[in-house]
Structure formats: structure tokens, C-alpha cells
Scaffold this motif. Structure first.
Motif, PDB file in Angstrom:
ATOM      1  N   GLY A  36     104.196  19.942  -2.170  1.00 24.44           N
ATOM      2  CA  GLY A  36     103.681  19.315  -3.392  1.00 24.44           C
ATOM      3  C   GLY A  36     104.900  18.914  -4.284  1.00 24.44           C
ATOM      4  N   THR A  37     106.039  19.300  -3.957  1.00 25.05           N
ATOM      5  CA  THR A  37     107.221  19.035  -4.823  1.00 25.05           C
ATOM      6  C   THR A  37     107.702  17.421  -4.309  1.00 25.05           C
ATOM      7  OG1 THR A  37     108.103  21.337  -4.335  1.00 25.05           O
ATOM      8  CG2 THR A  37     109.764  19.723  -5.003  1.00 25.05           C
ATOM      9  N   ILE A  38     107.850  16.849  -5.073  1.00 27.01           N
ATOM     10  CA  ILE A  38     108.187  15.458  -4.939  1.00 27.01           C
ATOM     11  C   ILE A  38     109.856  15.194  -5.418  1.00 27.01           C
ATOM     12  CG2 ILE A  38     107.924  13.100  -6.340  1.00 27.01           C
ATOM     13  CD1 ILE A  38     105.461  14.123  -4.436  1.00 27.01           C
ATOM     14  N   VAL A  39     110.359  14.360  -4.559  1.00 26.71           N
ATOM     15  CA  VAL A  39     111.805  13.811  -5.081  1.00 26.71           C
ATOM     16  C   VAL A  39     111.609  12.370  -5.371  1.00 26.71           C
ATOM     17  CG1 VAL A  39     114.065  13.888  -4.355  1.00 26.71           C
ATOM     18  CG2 VAL A  39     112.812  15.561  -3.582  1.00 26.71           C
ATOM     19  N   VAL A  40     112.004  12.104  -6.397  1.00 28.06           N
ATOM     20  CA  VAL A  40     112.010  10.619  -6.773  1.00 28.06           C
ATOM     21  C   VAL A  40     113.089  10.077  -7.441  1.00 28.06           C
ATOM     22  CG1 VAL A  40     110.991  11.142  -9.180  1.00 28.06           C
ATOM     23  CG2 VAL A  40     110.249   9.155  -7.803  1.00 28.06           C
ATOM     24  N   SER A  41     113.376   8.868  -6.991  1.00 30.76           N
ATOM     25  CA  SER A  41     114.680   8.347  -7.761  1.00 30.76           C
ATOM     26  C   SER A  41     114.472   6.925  -8.305  1.00 30.76           C
ATOM     27  CB  SER A  41     115.677   8.229  -6.530  1.00 30.76           C
ATOM     28  OG  SER A  41     116.965   7.849  -7.200  1.00 30.76           O
ATOM     29  N   GLU A  42     115.185   6.552  -9.095  1.00 26.90           N
ATOM     30  CA  GLU A  42     115.045   5.027  -9.708  1.00 26.90           C
ATOM     31  C   GLU A  42     115.411   3.901  -8.699  1.00 26.90           C
ATOM     32  OE1 GLU A  42     113.351   4.509 -12.350  1.00 26.90           O
ATOM     33  OE2 GLU A  42     113.488   6.384 -13.500  1.00 26.90           O
ATOM     34  N   GLU A  43     116.705   4.661  -8.003  1.00 25.33           N
ATOM     35  CA  GLU A  43     117.239   3.471  -6.820  1.00 25.33           C
ATOM     36  C   GLU A  43     117.621   4.409  -5.812  1.00 25.33           C
ATOM     37  OE1 GLU A  43     120.327   1.124  -8.115  1.00 25.33           O
ATOM     38  OE2 GLU A  43     120.807   2.099  -9.747  1.00 25.33           O
ATOM     39  N   GLN A  44     117.905   4.046  -4.662  1.00 30.09           N
ATOM     40  CA  GLN A  44     118.483   4.832  -3.565  1.00 30.09           C
ATOM     41  C   GLN A  44     119.789   3.872  -3.100  1.00 30.09           C
ATOM     42  OE1 GLN A  44     115.454   7.129  -0.977  1.00 30.09           O
ATOM     43  NE2 GLN A  44     115.081   4.909  -0.932  1.00 30.09           N
ATOM     44  N   LYS A  45     120.772   4.665  -2.807  1.00 36.65           N
ATOM     45  CA  LYS A  45     122.089   3.723  -2.306  1.00 36.65           C
ATOM     46  C   LYS A  45     122.138   3.792  -0.988  1.00 36.65           C
ATOM     47  CE  LYS A  45     123.845   2.799  -6.165  1.00 36.65           C
ATOM     48  NZ  LYS A  45     123.286   1.559  -6.912  1.00 36.65           N
ATOM     49  N   LYS A  46     121.482   4.636  -0.203  1.00 35.24           N
ATOM     50  CA  LYS A  46     121.339   4.603   1.236  1.00 35.24           C
ATOM     51  C   LYS A  46     120.154   4.730   1.700  1.00 35.24           C
ATOM     52  CE  LYS A  46     125.875   5.855   2.860  1.00 35.24           C
ATOM     53  NZ  LYS A  46     126.868   7.074   3.395  1.00 35.24           N
ATOM     54  N   GLY A  47     119.073   4.286   1.271  1.00 34.99           N
ATOM     55  CA  GLY A  47     117.747   4.551   1.558  1.00 34.99           C
ATOM     56  C   GLY A  47     117.361   4.300   3.136  1.00 34.99           C
ATOM     57  N   LYS A  48     116.928   5.188   3.757  1.00 31.01           N
ATOM     58  CA  LYS A  48     116.582   5.375   5.155  1.00 31.01           C
ATOM     59  C   LYS A  48     115.255   4.784   5.473  1.00 31.01           C
ATOM     60  CE  LYS A  48     116.914   9.782   5.939  1.00 31.01           C
ATOM     61  NZ  LYS A  48     116.890  11.098   6.752  1.00 31.01           N
ATOM     62  N   GLY A  49     115.172   3.930   6.673  1.00 31.70           N
ATOM     63  CA  GLY A  49     114.146   3.391   7.072  1.00 31.70           C
ATOM     64  C   GLY A  49     113.899   4.207   8.662  1.00 31.70           C
ATOM     65  N   ARG A  50     112.861   3.566   9.225  1.00 32.16           N
ATOM     66  CA  ARG A  50     112.828   4.224  10.575  1.00 32.16           C
ATOM     67  C   ARG A  50     113.784   3.845  11.475  1.00 32.16           C
ATOM     68  NH1 ARG A  50     108.052   1.968  12.772  1.00 32.16           N
ATOM     69  NH2 ARG A  50     107.785   3.405  14.330  1.00 32.16           N
ATOM     70  N   LEU A  51     113.943   4.519  12.762  1.00 36.32           N
ATOM     71  CA  LEU A  51     114.809   4.274  13.724  1.00 36.32           C
ATOM     72  C   LEU A  51     116.487   4.095  13.305  1.00 36.32           C
ATOM     73  CD1 LEU A  51     112.620   1.933  15.560  1.00 36.32           C
ATOM     74  CD2 LEU A  51     112.831   3.988  16.234  1.00 36.32           C
ATOM     75  N   GLY A  52     116.658   4.861  12.329  1.00 34.03           N
ATOM     76  CA  GLY A  52     118.142   5.019  11.634  1.00 34.03           C
ATOM     77  C   GLY A  52     118.486   3.416  10.883  1.00 34.03           C
ATOM     78  N   ARG A  53     117.290   2.509  10.539  1.00 33.23           N
ATOM     79  CA  ARG A  53     117.699   1.624   9.772  1.00 33.23           C
ATOM     80  C   ARG A  53     117.871   1.911   8.235  1.00 33.23           C
ATOM     81  NH1 ARG A  53     112.635  -0.839  12.479  1.00 33.23           N
ATOM     82  NH2 ARG A  53     113.380  -1.275  14.472  1.00 33.23           N
ATOM     83  N   GLU A  54     118.671   0.898   7.609  1.00 35.81           N
ATOM     84  CA  GLU A  54     118.461   0.953   6.301  1.00 35.81           C
ATOM     85  C   GLU A  54     117.329   0.494   5.405  1.00 35.81           C
ATOM     86  OE1 GLU A  54     121.936  -0.987   4.193  1.00 35.81           O
ATOM     87  OE2 GLU A  54     123.117  -0.254   5.670  1.00 35.81           O
ATOM     88  N   PHE A  55     117.154   0.959   4.288  1.00 36.41           N
ATOM     89  CA  PHE A  55     115.917   0.673   3.547  1.00 36.41           C
ATOM     90  C   PHE A  55     116.552   0.063   2.333  1.00 36.41           C
ATOM     91  CE2 PHE A  55     111.874   0.793   1.326  1.00 36.41           C
ATOM     92  CZ  PHE A  55     111.131   0.375   2.228  1.00 36.41           C
ATOM     93  N   CYS A  56     116.292  -1.181   1.884  1.00 40.28           N
ATOM     94  CA  CYS A  56     116.880  -1.550   0.709  1.00 40.28           C
ATOM     95  C   CYS A  56     115.967  -1.050  -0.372  1.00 40.28           C
ATOM     96  CB  CYS A  56     116.767  -3.079   0.615  1.00 40.28           C
ATOM     97  SG  CYS A  56     116.651  -4.096  -0.815  1.00 40.28           S
ATOM     98  N   SER A  57     116.521  -0.429  -1.483  1.00 42.96           N
ATOM     99  CA  SER A  57     115.837   0.589  -2.516  1.00 42.96           C
ATOM    100  C   SER A  57     116.264   0.052  -3.885  1.00 42.96           C
ATOM    101  CB  SER A  57     115.759   1.791  -2.164  1.00 42.96           C
ATOM    102  OG  SER A  57     115.616   2.091  -0.596  1.00 42.96           O
ATOM    103  N   PRO A  58     116.035  -1.102  -4.437  1.00 38.47           N
ATOM    104  CA  PRO A  58     116.735  -1.367  -5.794  1.00 38.47           C
ATOM    105  C   PRO A  58     115.897  -0.555  -6.906  1.00 38.47           C
ATOM    106  CG  PRO A  58     115.786  -3.113  -4.937  1.00 38.47           C
ATOM    107  CD  PRO A  58     115.313  -2.229  -4.070  1.00 38.47           C
ATOM    108  N   LEU A  59     116.453  -0.925  -8.107  1.00 44.07           N
ATOM    109  CA  LEU A  59     115.596  -0.481  -9.401  1.00 44.07           C
ATOM    110  C   LEU A  59     114.387  -1.029  -9.245  1.00 44.07           C
ATOM    111  CD1 LEU A  59     118.420  -0.585 -11.974  1.00 44.07           C
ATOM    112  CD2 LEU A  59     117.366   1.434 -11.251  1.00 44.07           C
TER     113      LEU A  59
END
Ligand code: BTN
Length: 332
Positions: free
Chosen positions: A112-135
Motif C-alpha cells: 500500500g506504500t505509495i511513492v509520488v513525485s511532482e515530476e520525473q526526470k527519467k520516467g520509465k515507460g514499457r520496454l525501456g522507453r522514456e516516459f515524459c513526466s512534467p509538472l
């Protein structure tokens, strides 16, 4: 005063309860059993986090404008869950909430522990892709410890996609659907993605980290132009911003409600299918071994996509699905 809140959370709670009226430093320090200097430190922290809190040396403090950030004290104020989100780890920015959550899961943090961030600098998508994660978006990872075999771990992705689509549809005017296995679409554009990662032994799951990214309150400018015909945000679709705190609260409540039915997976699947964008459509499925074209006809009780390829009925447990002209193979 509500239970299970830390002191800093209680300060915020009391300021909210005062509904814009002043609370004296003395009153706050009595209620919390800490010194007025400590109260001042809590207020400073909240201001730095974006809250507009007025102070007067004679009458005390009052909350003028809440900040729509995802501080644990803000999310927990009106959160109706027993497990999911009872512990929240917050970052202003981080490389990836999934990576942080995996480390925490390995160090024993509870379900149930949650990790949350206002933005991610290296957000990860599936298959090693980058995931754009701005404010302005929701970038969140949830630790689960279900007592299931590793082969059933994909259930978590079904739970998350159902929870996300229900939350979006509840809180905004759009009609979101799920593209198998783990994309949420508005129209034919992606608005959210899920990355489930696992720590397991051969026959039992130790932990799952379910990472969810939702394009909420930001414009398409954050994305590379080449993605503009493939992705969207709720704000772009509706012109309206949604309270991110409310979004996370509803999302966590939906996850908890659906997760309780983990062992009645058929029920989850039935509801999931109501939102399916894939079933009944012509698809191309690309797995590590092959690429086939056919018609998606159903989801099997084990979560596989059933595709009619010519006269053959095939099951796919993972892979990339393209529908019509859409192809989501380049990140968000
Ligand atoms: C995908 O669509 O390919 C999956 C995207 C998953 C993104 C989320 S955002 C929160 C969590 N942290 C990450 O680094 N990724 C997931």
C-alpha cells in the motif's frame, strides 16, 4: 481531530478546519503538544511547499490558498482507504518513482506504500522507453504484496488500468478507454500508461510495483512534436484543470476497492471489458517473436488477449498492439 495523521499533517488539517480564520500559535501548539517554534517550522515547510499561509504575530496563522501539490498530508486528509496510500513517500522531483518504490519494496516497506513525485526526470515507460513526466501530471507508484504466483502478476496492470479509467471518467468530462494491455486512451490518443515491475521467487511474488503516469494538468508542449498525434492530456482535451490531490485520492480508493477482488479476477475482467478499446477492433500484435494481424475478439480469464488471425484463434500474454492508423510504439 482525525487519527493517523503526523504532526505536520495535523497543522494543515487544523488550518483547513478553521476555514480561512486565524488559529493562534498557542492554540496550535497546545493541540499538538509541541512548542510554538516547532509550529513555526511546520508553517515554514508548508509555505515552501506552495501553501499561502498568512501570519500575524498577534492572532496567528490562516490558510489563504492551498497548493495543489501532492504532499502526503494533503492526500491523506480526505483519503478513505485502509491500506493503499496509508504510507506516502513524496518527492518534488525524482528520476523514476518506480525505481524508488522498488528499492523501498526490497527494503521491506509494506503493501500500500505509495511513492509520488511532482515530476520525473527519467520516467520509465514499457520496454525501456522514456516516459515524459512534467509538472502537472500524476506520477505515482504503488507497492503491492499479493499472495499470488508470478504468472498472475499481470492482474495488477488490469487493476491499475481499471482504476485509472474510472477515476478519469469520474473526475473529468472525457470518455476514457483502455487499450490492451496498459494504455488509457481518450479518443485514439494516449493519456496514461502503466508499468508494473516485480520482485519474485520462482513460485511466489515478493512485491509488485505498479507505476502509473497520467497526463493531467499540462499542455501538449511538454511532448516532442512527433508525439502530438499520439498523446494527449486531460487539460488539452477539456480546457479544465482537475485537483491533482482529489485525483490521487479517488485513484487510490479505486485501486483499493478493485484490489480487494484480486481473487475474483473474472469480476474485475468483466468490468475492465466495459472500457476496452481493443476488443472488436482490427489489430496488429507485435511480440518478441512475431508480428501478426487479426481481430481482437476477447480477453481470456487469464488476462491474455484473444485474437482471430485468419481462421486461427491465438492468445497473447504481452506485446505491442497497434489499432488502425495508431501506433504507440514511441514512448508516451
Ligand atoms: C508506458 O506507457 O510505457 C508505461 C508508463 C509508466 C509511467 C509511470 S509514471 C510513474 C512510474 N514511474 C516510472 O518511471 N514509470 C511509471
Amino acid at each position: 481531530m482525525r487519527k493517523n495523521l503526523g504532526r505536520r499533517e495535523k497543522v494543515l488539517d487544523l488550518l483547513y478546519q478553521a476555514e480561512g480564520n486565524y488559529l493562534s500559535g498557542e492554540e496550535l501548539s497546545n493541540k499538538l503538544g509541541v512548542s510554538r517554534t516547532t509550529i513555526w517550522k511546520y508553517i515554514k515547510y508548508l509555505r515552501e511547499a506552495g501553501y499561502h499561509i498568512d501570519s500575524s504575530s498577534k492572532i496567528g496563522y490562516r490558510l489563504i490558498t492551498p497548493a495543489d501539490n501532492l504532499l502526503p498530508e494533503e492526500i491523506k486528509r480526505n483519503l478513505n482507504t485502509d491500506v493503499i496510500g496509508q504510507k506516502i513517500i513524496y518527492y518534488k522531483e525524482i528520476e523514476s518513482t518506480n525505481d524508488a518504490a522498488k528499492k523501498l519494496a526490497q527494503s521491506g516497506l509494506k503493501e500500500g506504500t505509495i511513492v509520488v513525485s511532482e515530476e520525473q526526470k527519467k520516467g520509465k515507460g514499457r520496454l525501456g522507453r522514456e516516459f515524459c513526466s512534467p509538472l502537472g501530471g500524476i506520477w505515482i507508484s504503488c507497492i503491492l504484496r499479493p499472495d499470488i504466483k508470478p504468472t498472475l502478476a499481470t492482474r495488477a496492470t488490469y487493476i491499475a488500468s481499471l482504476a485509472i479509467v474510472k477515476t478519469i471518467n469520474k473526475l473529468s468530462d472525457v470518455d476514457a478507454n483502455i487499450k490492451w494491455p496498459n494504455d488509457i486512451l481518450v479518443g485514439d490518443k494516449k493519456v496514461s500508461g502503466i508499468l508494473t515491475e516485480m520482485g519474485a521467487e520462482l513460485d511466489r511474488v515478493d512485491y509488485l510495483v505498479v507505476g502509473m503516469g497520467i497526463n493531467l494538468n499540462f499542455t501538449l508542449d511538454s511532448f516532442d512534436k512527433s508525439l502530438h498525434n499520439k498523446v494527449t492530456t486531460i487539460y488539452h482535451e477539456t480546457g479544465k484543470k482537475i485537483s491533482r490531490v482529489k485525483f490521487v485520492q479517488v485513484l487510490l480508493e479505486e485501486i483499493e476497492a478493485i484490489y480487494q477482488k484480486l481473487n475474483d479476477f473474472e469480476d474485475i475482467l468483466e468490468e475492465w471489458k466495459e472500457y476496452s478499446y481493443t476488443i472488436g477492433k482490427k489489430v496488429q500484435v507485435e511480440s518478441s517473436k512475431e508480428k501478426v494481424s487479426g481481430t481482437a475478439i476477447d480477453i481470456a480469464s487469464d488476462g491474455a488477449l484473444i485474437v482471430k488471425v485468419g481462421n486461427e484463434i491465438r492468445k497473447f500474454y504481452s506485446g505491442e498492439v497497434s489499432l488502425g492508423h495508431s501506433n504507440f510504439s514511441s514512448g508516451n
